[in-house]
Design a protein around this motif. Sequence first.
Motif, short mmCIF file in Angstrom:
data_model
loop_
_atom_site.label_atom_id
_atom_site.label_comp_id
_atom_site.label_asym_id
_atom_site.label_seq_id
_atom_site.Cartn_x
_atom_site.Cartn_y
_atom_site.Cartn_z
N VAL A 139 31.45 45.59 43.57
CA VAL A 139 30.80 45.77 42.28
C VAL A 139 31.91 45.82 41.24
O VAL A 139 33.04 46.21 41.55
N SER A 140 31.62 45.38 40.03
CA SER A 140 32.61 45.46 38.96
C SER A 140 31.94 45.96 37.69
O SER A 140 30.71 46.02 37.60
N ASP A 141 32.76 46.33 36.69
CA ASP A 141 32.23 46.99 35.51
C ASP A 141 32.88 46.48 34.23
O ASP A 141 34.10 46.33 34.16
N MET A 142 32.03 46.25 33.22
CA MET A 142 32.49 46.09 31.85
C MET A 142 31.89 47.24 31.05
O MET A 142 30.68 47.42 31.02
N VAL A 143 32.76 48.03 30.44
CA VAL A 143 32.32 49.16 29.62
C VAL A 143 32.66 48.85 28.18
O VAL A 143 33.84 48.72 27.81
N ASN A 144 31.64 48.72 27.34
CA ASN A 144 31.83 48.42 25.93
C ASN A 144 31.65 49.69 25.11
O ASN A 144 30.61 50.36 25.20
N PHE A 170 24.68 42.57 22.42
CA PHE A 170 25.43 41.71 23.35
C PHE A 170 25.48 42.34 24.74
O PHE A 170 25.29 41.66 25.75
N SER A 171 25.73 43.63 24.79
CA SER A 171 25.85 44.32 26.08
C SER A 171 24.56 44.24 26.88
O SER A 171 24.58 43.99 28.09
N GLU A 172 23.43 44.46 26.22
CA GLU A 172 22.15 44.42 26.94
C GLU A 172 21.82 43.01 27.42
O GLU A 172 21.35 42.83 28.54
N ALA A 173 22.07 42.01 26.58
CA ALA A 173 21.81 40.64 27.00
C ALA A 173 22.70 40.25 28.18
O ALA A 173 22.25 39.62 29.15
N LEU A 174 23.97 40.64 28.11
CA LEU A 174 24.91 40.32 29.19
C LEU A 174 24.53 41.07 30.46
O LEU A 174 24.67 40.53 31.57
N ARG A 175 24.07 42.30 30.31
CA ARG A 175 23.62 43.07 31.48
C ARG A 175 22.52 42.31 32.23
O ARG A 175 22.56 42.18 33.45
N GLN A 176 21.55 41.82 31.49
CA GLN A 176 20.45 41.11 32.11
C GLN A 176 20.93 39.84 32.80
O GLN A 176 20.42 39.46 33.86
N HIS A 182 25.97 41.89 40.49
CA HIS A 182 26.61 43.19 40.64
C HIS A 182 27.80 43.37 39.70
O HIS A 182 28.78 44.04 40.04
N VAL A 183 27.71 42.76 38.53
CA VAL A 183 28.62 43.05 37.44
C VAL A 183 27.86 43.96 36.48
O VAL A 183 26.92 43.54 35.83
N ARG A 184 28.26 45.23 36.43
CA ARG A 184 27.54 46.21 35.62
C ARG A 184 28.10 46.21 34.19
O ARG A 184 29.31 46.28 34.00
N ILE A 185 27.20 46.14 33.23
CA ILE A 185 27.58 46.20 31.82
C ILE A 185 27.07 47.51 31.26
O ILE A 185 25.87 47.79 31.28
N SER A 186 27.98 48.33 30.77
CA SER A 186 27.62 49.67 30.28
C SER A 186 28.06 49.84 28.84
O SER A 186 29.10 49.32 28.42
N LEU A 187 27.25 50.59 28.10
CA LEU A 187 27.51 50.85 26.69
C LEU A 187 27.72 52.35 26.50
O LEU A 187 26.88 53.15 26.89
N THR A 233 32.40 54.90 38.49
CA THR A 233 32.54 55.40 39.87
C THR A 233 31.19 55.62 40.55
O THR A 233 31.13 56.23 41.62
N ARG A 234 30.11 55.13 39.95
CA ARG A 234 28.80 55.25 40.60
C ARG A 234 28.73 54.31 41.81
O ARG A 234 29.42 53.29 41.87
N PRO A 235 27.87 54.64 42.78
CA PRO A 235 27.69 53.73 43.93
C PRO A 235 27.22 52.35 43.46
O PRO A 235 26.67 52.19 42.37
N ARG A 236 27.40 51.37 44.31
CA ARG A 236 27.12 49.98 43.97
C ARG A 236 25.69 49.77 43.48
O ARG A 236 25.44 48.92 42.62
N HIS A 237 24.76 50.54 43.99
CA HIS A 237 23.34 50.32 43.64
C HIS A 237 22.92 51.07 42.38
O HIS A 237 21.75 51.02 42.00
N VAL A 238 23.86 51.76 41.72
CA VAL A 238 23.54 52.54 40.53
C VAL A 238 24.31 51.99 39.33
O VAL A 238 25.52 51.86 39.37
N ALA A 239 23.55 51.67 38.26
CA ALA A 239 24.17 51.19 37.03
C ALA A 239 23.78 52.12 35.88
O ALA A 239 22.60 52.35 35.64
N ILE A 240 24.79 52.65 35.19
CA ILE A 240 24.54 53.46 34.00
C ILE A 240 24.61 52.51 32.81
O ILE A 240 25.69 52.10 32.38
N ASN A 241 23.47 52.16 32.26
CA ASN A 241 23.42 51.12 31.24
C ASN A 241 23.90 51.59 29.88
O ASN A 241 24.53 50.84 29.13
N GLU A 242 23.60 52.84 29.52
CA GLU A 242 23.88 53.30 28.16
C GLU A 242 24.07 54.81 28.16
O GLU A 242 23.30 55.54 28.78
#
Length: 252
Positions: A139-144, A170-176, A182-187, A233-242
Motif C-alpha cells: 500500500v502507498s500514501d499521498m498526504v496532501n 483534487f485529493s478526492e477525485a484522485l482518491r476515487q 491501494h494508493v491512499r490519498i489523504s487530506l 501507518t494504518r493497515p492496508r485495508h484502512v484509508a483515512i481520507n480526511e
Amino acid sequence: MRLDGTVALVTGASSGIGEAAAVALAHQGAAVAVVARRRERLEELAARIGKDGGRVLVIEADVTDEAQARAAVERTASELGRIDTLVNNAGVMLLGPAQDAPVTEWQRMVEVNVLGLLYCAHAALPHLIRAADDGPRYVSDMVNISSVAGRIARSGSGVYNLTKHGVGAFSEALRQELTKKHVRISLIEPGAVETELAGHNRPEVLEGIRNTFGDVERMQPEDIADAIAYVVTRPRHVAINEVLIRPTEQER
C-alpha cells in the motif's frame, strides 16, 4: 504498521509541519527525502534524524518549478530505491482584502499551493503505484496538506481559500481514481499551528491575524505530524481520507 523498508518524500521540509513530519516518519522507520529551498535548514534536519539512526536524503528544490519538482521525485526514487509515501506540504498563506491586493501574492499561492502540489503528485504517482504492488506494505500514501481554509471561506482569504478548496477537490477525485490500486490519498486540514506560515504576510495583515488568533493556544507542528504518521501507518485495508484538526480553542 511501521514504515520500515519504505521511503517517504516530504516537501516544505525546512520548517514547521514538513520538518516535524519528516522526523515523525523517520521515527516510524522510513527513509526520508526532505525537499525545500533552504538547504542549510535541511542539512540541520538531516543531522538530527541521522543522529537517531535515520536515513535522510537532502534535496534543495523549488517545487513551483516543474523540472525541479520532477527531478526531486526521480532523485528520491533513484537514490533511496522507491517512494511509498509523498507528503505534499509546501505551501504559503498570504491573506488580505482582494481589493488592491498585490496580484503577485495570488500568483505565489497558486504556484506553491496548487501547481507545486500537482507537479509532485504527477511525478510521484508511477512510483506510488509501483510501491503498492510491492512489499513491504503493499500500500502507498499521498498526504496532501490543506487547511481549515479548504472548508470554510472567510473574508480576506479568498485566494488562499481557492487554493485549499482546490487541493481538497483534487485529493478526492484522485482518491476515487486510485483506491482500487491501494494508493491512499489523504487530506489533512490543520487549523492554527505555530509555524512560520503567517509570518510572510504584510504588516497590516499580520495585525489582523494576531487579533483573530491572539488568545488561541495554537497547535504545534508535531501535533499535525502525529496525525500524518497515524494516517500512513494504518493497515492496508484502512484509508483515512480526511482529517480536520483545530486547536481546542479555535471556533472556526
